[in-house]
Design an enzyme around this catalytic site. Structure first.
Site, PDB file in Angstrom:
ATOM      1  CE1 TYR A 185     124.358 -43.828  18.555  1.00  9.03           C
ATOM      2  CE2 TYR A 185     122.632 -42.165  18.531  1.00  9.03           C
ATOM      3  CZ  TYR A 185     123.713 -42.760  19.155  1.00  9.03           C
ATOM      4  OH  TYR A 185     124.132 -42.305  20.382  1.00  9.03           O
ATOM      5  N   GLY A 225     144.773 -47.244  39.380  1.00 11.59           N
ATOM      6  CA  GLY A 225     145.688 -47.631  40.433  1.00 11.59           C
ATOM      7  C   GLY A 225     144.999 -48.390  41.552  1.00 11.59           C
ATOM      8  N   GLY A 237     132.331 -51.207  27.120  1.00 11.21           N
ATOM      9  CA  GLY A 237     132.883 -49.963  26.580  1.00 11.21           C
ATOM     10  C   GLY A 237     133.563 -49.148  27.660  1.00 11.21           C
TER      11      GLY A 237
END
Length: 255
Positions: A150, A49, A11
């Site tokens: 959940y 980057g 994730g």
């Protein structure tokens, strides 16, 4: 010179995931990030980057071949594996009576079955100094109306973590669980300003500010570091005190 550690972060392109990737990168850890959306992962790589060593694999973590593909990608990119951060999850919740089999399968598949299988695959490549972290929730620590599947899987992750801490601790592989309170990300943004969400979260929290993705990432980076070498089998709540106090905000008392 000791080679830099290598982490898998699932994730990775989400709000908490990106914060974890960045924080690990600041600590010199090389990261293999996963997620289902290749464009989002590439965008993350572009944002990072040259600031750190980051590679990615776009895959559905629930797929049968995902664990091996992910671990193989980390080894191919960086030559070793030291850390697994099980961050991918589903914020699909509701009361038990309203939870369909499809909801149940989705939440269990992403948040419990997938990390179990990934850990199983990763363990044979890990050794002394290894660290496995589950990103759970305070909803796995206490009963919450509407928690349903959940809350069930978040509590289940604690059981898995504790079992792994006992089983693999003697091999130098630590397992721990981070339990954040609600954090504002794309996953929770739609609920953030709703009255029930504010009252059941913010007004029960002693801390006078919201939990951030950086708060979670800082905790993960610490648990993965050598400074946390004696922390194993633990649940760390990053929640401003909501899980351990009976606080009620003055504005709530005044209603």
């Amino acid at each position: 010179m000791t080679a830099a550690k290598v982490a898998i972060v699932t994730g990775a392109a989400g709000g908490i995931g990106e914060a974890i990737v960045r924080k690990l990168g600041e600590k010199g850890v090389r990261v293999l990030g996963t997620g289902r959306n290749a464009a989002k992962l590439q965008a993350l790589k572009d944002r990072l980057g040259a600031s750190m060593d980051f590679a990615y694999l776009a895959t559905d973590i629930t797929a049968d071949n995902a664990p091996k593909a992910i671990v193989d990608a980390a080894i191919a990119a960086f030559g070793r594996l030291d850390i697994v951060v099980n961050n991918a999850g589903s914020f699909n919740f509701g009361p038990v009576h309203a939870t369909t089999d499809a909801m149940l399968d989705e939440v269990f598949g992403i948040s419990l079955r997938a990390p179990f299988r990934l850990c199983r695959e990763a363990l044979e490549h890990m050794g002394e100094g290894g660290s496995i972290v589950f990103i759970g929730s305070t909803w796995g620590l206490y009963g919450t109306p509407g928690g349903g599947a959940y809350s069930t899987v978040k509590a289940g992750q604690i059981g898995l973590m504790q079992t792994m801490a006992a089983e693999y601790g003697p091999k130098g592989i630590r397992s721990n669980y981070v339990a954040p309170t609600v954090v504002r990300t794309d996953m929770t943004d739609a609920y953030w300003d709703l009255d029930f969400f504010r009252r059941s979260n913010h007004e029960l929290t002693p801390s006078n500010r919201e939990c951030t993705t950086e708060d979670v990432a800082n905790t993960v980076a610490f648990l993965c570091s050598d400074e946390a070498a004696m922390i194993n089998g633990q649940t760390l709540a990053v929640d401003g005190g909501i899980s351990s106090t009976r606080y009620l905000a003055p504005e709530a008392i005044g209603r």
